[in-house]
Scaffold this motif. Structure first.
Motif, mmCIF file in Angstrom:
data_model
loop_
_atom_site.group_PDB
_atom_site.id
_atom_site.type_symbol
_atom_site.label_atom_id
_atom_site.label_comp_id
_atom_site.label_asym_id
_atom_site.label_seq_id
_atom_site.Cartn_x
_atom_site.Cartn_y
_atom_site.Cartn_z
ATOM 1 N N GLU A 319 0.830 -1.195 0.000
ATOM 2 C CA GLU A 319 0.000 0.000 0.000
ATOM 3 C C GLU A 319 0.873 1.256 0.000
ATOM 4 O OE1 GLU A 319 -3.446 2.317 2.641
ATOM 5 O OE2 GLU A 319 -2.910 0.231 3.092
ATOM 6 N N LYS A 355 -2.776 -1.490 -3.077
ATOM 7 C CA LYS A 355 -3.615 -0.294 -2.981
ATOM 8 C C LYS A 355 -2.774 0.964 -3.120
ATOM 9 C CE LYS A 355 -6.692 2.153 0.250
ATOM 10 N NZ LYS A 355 -7.332 2.113 1.589
ATOM 11 N N VAL A 382 -6.994 -1.808 -5.335
ATOM 12 C CA VAL A 382 -7.802 -0.648 -4.954
ATOM 13 C C VAL A 382 -7.067 0.631 -5.349
ATOM 14 C CG1 VAL A 382 -8.881 0.621 -3.054
ATOM 15 C CG2 VAL A 382 -8.826 -1.886 -3.006
#
Length: 537
Positions: A319, A355, A382
Motif C-alpha cells: 500500500e 492499494k 484498490v
C-alpha cells in the motif's frame, strides 16, 4: 435554477472544451454501465448565468472583496551562491546535466533516448487552460547551490539554505527537525539534505535523492524507472525524462511498514530555472508507506515551468499513500507571474490486493495541468483519489484523475472538490476505464464544484469507458455557489464573513481532508482559510 447536463460521445470531446458559464443550481446524475459492449460518454455541465445582484448585495460584495488580499508568505527570495548552466535546450544540455551529476552510461542513454523522442512530439492544446506558449530555450535546466553537503551531514550546507527551509516551516537541523517525518529537501535542481536516513535504513527502507539512488542502487532504479510513466508517454514526461535533475527515491522492502512518514519539499529559488524533479516510490510485497509532497516558490513577475514525473509501484499486498499540498506561487491579482505546473503522476497496482491512494490539495500555480492516476493491474486491487483544487484571481486548473481497471474485482473511488473564486477557471477531467478482463470491477465517483462570486467558472468532463459486462460505475456531480444570502444568514447570527466562508469551505472539503496525514491536516486547514479570505464578490 437547475443546471442542465448534456452527454456527448467521446469523439466529440475536442469540440466541447470551450469554457462555458458555470451552473448555479444543483445537478445530480448517476451513470450505470451497460450490460454488454462498450460505453463511453463525456458529461459537460452548462447552465444559465445568475442574474446581476442588487445594489445592496453589490455593496456587501465590495466589503467582502478585501478578505483575499494577504501577501503570499512564501514569496521571498533566498540569497545564496549557486552554479547554473547556460539557458537553452539541446542534446548538449542533456549531456551536461548527466555529466554534472556523475551518472553512469545507462542513465545518459535513458536521457538521450527520451530527448530524441521529445523532438518528435508537439505540445498538446486540448486542455481548458489558456496560456502563452512556453519558450523552452529561455529556461535554465540546471541550477544548484555551490556548496554541497556531505552525505548524511549538514555541516557544509550554506546557512542561508538552512534558514530558507526554517522560514518555510521545514527545519533540517538536528535540533529542530521533525521527529516523526523524514524530509528530502530539494531546491532548484538538487537535493541539499535528507533527514532520518539512518533510522529508516535500520528497517531496510531506502530513502534518498534520485541522484544518489542512481549511483548507489542502480539495479533498483533501472528496474523501475520509466516502467509506469515511459519517456514517450506525453510531451512533458518526455522533457522531464531528458532533463530531470533531482527528486526522491524510496524503496520499502517486503513485509515492512515504514516507521515514519516520508516527505519531499520542493523549492524553486532561481528566477530563470525550471524545476524537473523525478520521484520514484516502490513498495515491495506486503509493505506500507505514506509520503507527503510540498512545494513553494518566490513571487516573481514572470512565469516559471515545473514539469515533474512521479511513479509509484505497488507489489502484492502493498500500500502507498501519496499526499500532496501544492502551494506554488500563483501570480498576482492581474495574472502576472506564477508557476506553470505541468505534472505526470501515475501509480501501478501490480500485485494482487495492492492499494494506491492519492490525496491532493491544490491551492497554488498560475496554471495547473495534472491527473494523478492508478493502473489497477492485479486482482482485488484498490485505487483512490481525493482532491481539493482551489483557484482564485486569474488562476486556471485542469486537473482530475484516471482509474484504469484491468484486474478482476478491482475497485476505485474518486472524490473531487473544486472551488473557484475571483476570475479563475477550475476544470475536473476524469477517466474511468474498465477493460474486458476487469470482471466485477467497481467505481464510485463524486465531483462537486463550488463557485464563489459571479465571475468564476467550473467545468466537469468525466469520461467513462466500460468494456466488461459485469463492471459497475457510479458517477455523481453537483455545482453550487456561495453567495450573499448564505453569508447574510451567518451574519445574522454574529458570524463574520471570513469565518462564514471558512465554515462552509471546511464542510465542503471535509471528505478529502480526513484522508490527509494527521501531521498536516492543521496546516492544510490554515492554508485554505488563508487562500479563501475575501473570495466572495
Amino acid at each position: 435554477m437547475a443546471a442542465s447536463t448534456s452527454l456527448v460521445p467521446t469523439c466529440a470531446l475536442a469540440s466541447k472544451l470551450g469554457v462555458g458559464r458555470p451552473s448555479y443550481g444543483e445537478s445530480r446524475r448517476r451513470i450505470a454501465a451497460p450490460r454488454r459492449g462498450r460505453f463511453s460518454v463525456v458529461a459537460v455541465q452548462t447552465g444559465p448565468q445568475k442574474p446581476s445582484p442588487s445594489a445592496a448585495a453589490e455593496a456587501e460584495s465590495d466589503a467582502l472583496q478585501k478578505l483575499l488580499k494577504r501577501e503570499y508568505k512564501y514569496g521571498f527570495v533566498s540569497d545564496f551562491e549557486s552554479f547554473s548552466i547556460p539557458k537553452g535546450l539541446s542534446e548538449a544540455t542533456v549531456r551536461r546535466i548527466s555529466e554534472l551529476k556523475a551518472e553512469p552510461s545507462w542513465m545518459l542513454d535513458f536521457r538521450l533516448a527520451a530527448y530524441r523522442r521529445f523532438l518528435t512530439m508537439v505540445e498538446p492544446t486540448w486542455s481548458d487552460n489558456d496560456y502563452a506558449p512556453v519558450d523552452l530555450q529561455s529556461i535554465c535546466y540546471y541550477s544548484a547551490p555551490k556548496t554541497k553537503p556531505k552525505l548524511n551531514s549538514l555541516e557544509e550546507v550554506d546557512p542561508e539554505l538552512l534558514n530558507t527551509f526554517d522560514r518555510l516551516g521545514i527545519p533540517l537541523s538536528e535540533q529542530k527537525r521533525l521527529a516523526n517525518v523524514a524530509v528530502d529537501a530539494v531546491i532548484d535542481s538538487t537535493s541539499i539534505a535528507t533527514t532520518h536516513r539512518e533510522a529508516l535504513m535500520a528497517k531496510g527502507v531506502i530513502f534518498c535523492s534520485i541522484s544518489e539512488a542512481i549511483r548507489e542502487y542502480p539495479d533498483l532504479v533501472k528496474r523501475y524507472l520509466g516502467s509506469v510513466v515511459p519517456p514517450g508517454d506525453n510531451y512533458y514526461a518526455a522533457l522531464n525524462s531528458a532533463v530531470f535533475s533531482d527528486g526522491s527515491f524510496c524503496y520499502v522492502p517486503k513485509d515492512t511498514v515504514c516507521p515514519m512518514e516520508i516527505s519531499t519539499y520542493f523549492r524553486i529559488n532561481d528566477k530563470e530555472t525550471g524545476q524537473f524533479e523525478r520521484t520514484l516510490i516502490v513498495a515491495d510485497d506486503r509493505s506500507t508507506v505514506s509520503y507527503l509532497e510540498g512545494c513553494t516558490a518566490p513571487a516573481y513577475d514572470s512565469n516559471q515551468l515545473h514539469a515533474a514525473v512521479v511513479e509509484l509501484v505497488c507489489e502484492e499486498g502493498a500500500e502507498i499513500k501519496y499526499s500532496t499540498v501544492q502551494n506554488w506561487y500563483s501570480g498576482d491579482e492581474q495574472g502576472n507571474g506564477g508557476i506553470y505546473n505541468f505534472v505526470t503522476k501515475r501509480g501501478r497496482c501490480k500485485g494482487r490486493g495492492s492499494k494506491i491512494s492519492w490525496t491532493q490539495v491544490e491551492t497554488g500555480s498560475a496554471i495547473t495541468w495534472k491527473y494523478p492516476s492508478v493502473e489497477l493491474v492485479g486482482d482485488d486491487t484498490v485505487g483512490e483519489f481525493y482532491s481539493v483544487a482551489l483557484t482564485k484571481d486569474c488562476q486556471q486548473a485542469d486537473t482530475g484523475t484516471k482509474m484504469i481497471h484491468k484486474g478482476k474485482n478491482s475497485r476505485s473511488r474518486i472524490i473531487s472538490k473544486g472551488i473557484s473564486a475571483g476570475k479563475s477557471r477550475n476544470c475536473y477531467r476524469g477517466l474511468v476505464q474498465m477493460n474486458s478482463g476487469a470482471e466485477n470491477a467497481y467505481n464510485s465517483s463524486q465531483c462537486d464544484s463550488l463557485l464563489i462570486g459571479d465571475n468564476a467558472a467550473a467545468n466537469t468532463y468525466p469520461t467513462i469507458q466500460v468494456g466488461c459486462t459485469s463492471g459497475r460505475v457510479e458517477h455523481e456531480a453537483s455545482t453550487s455557489k456561495i453567495g450573499e444570502d448564505q453569508l447574510f444568514y451567518f451574519q445574522q447570527r454574529g458570524i463574520d464573513h471570513e469565518k462564514a466562508v471558512a465554515a462552509m469551505i471546511g464542510g465542503f472539503c471535509r471528505s478529502v481532508f480526513e484522508h490527509l496525514p494527521y501531521e498536516f491536516a492543521q496546516e492544510v486547514d490554515a492554508l485554505m482559510n488563508l487562500k479563501l479570505e475575501g473570495s466572495v464578490g
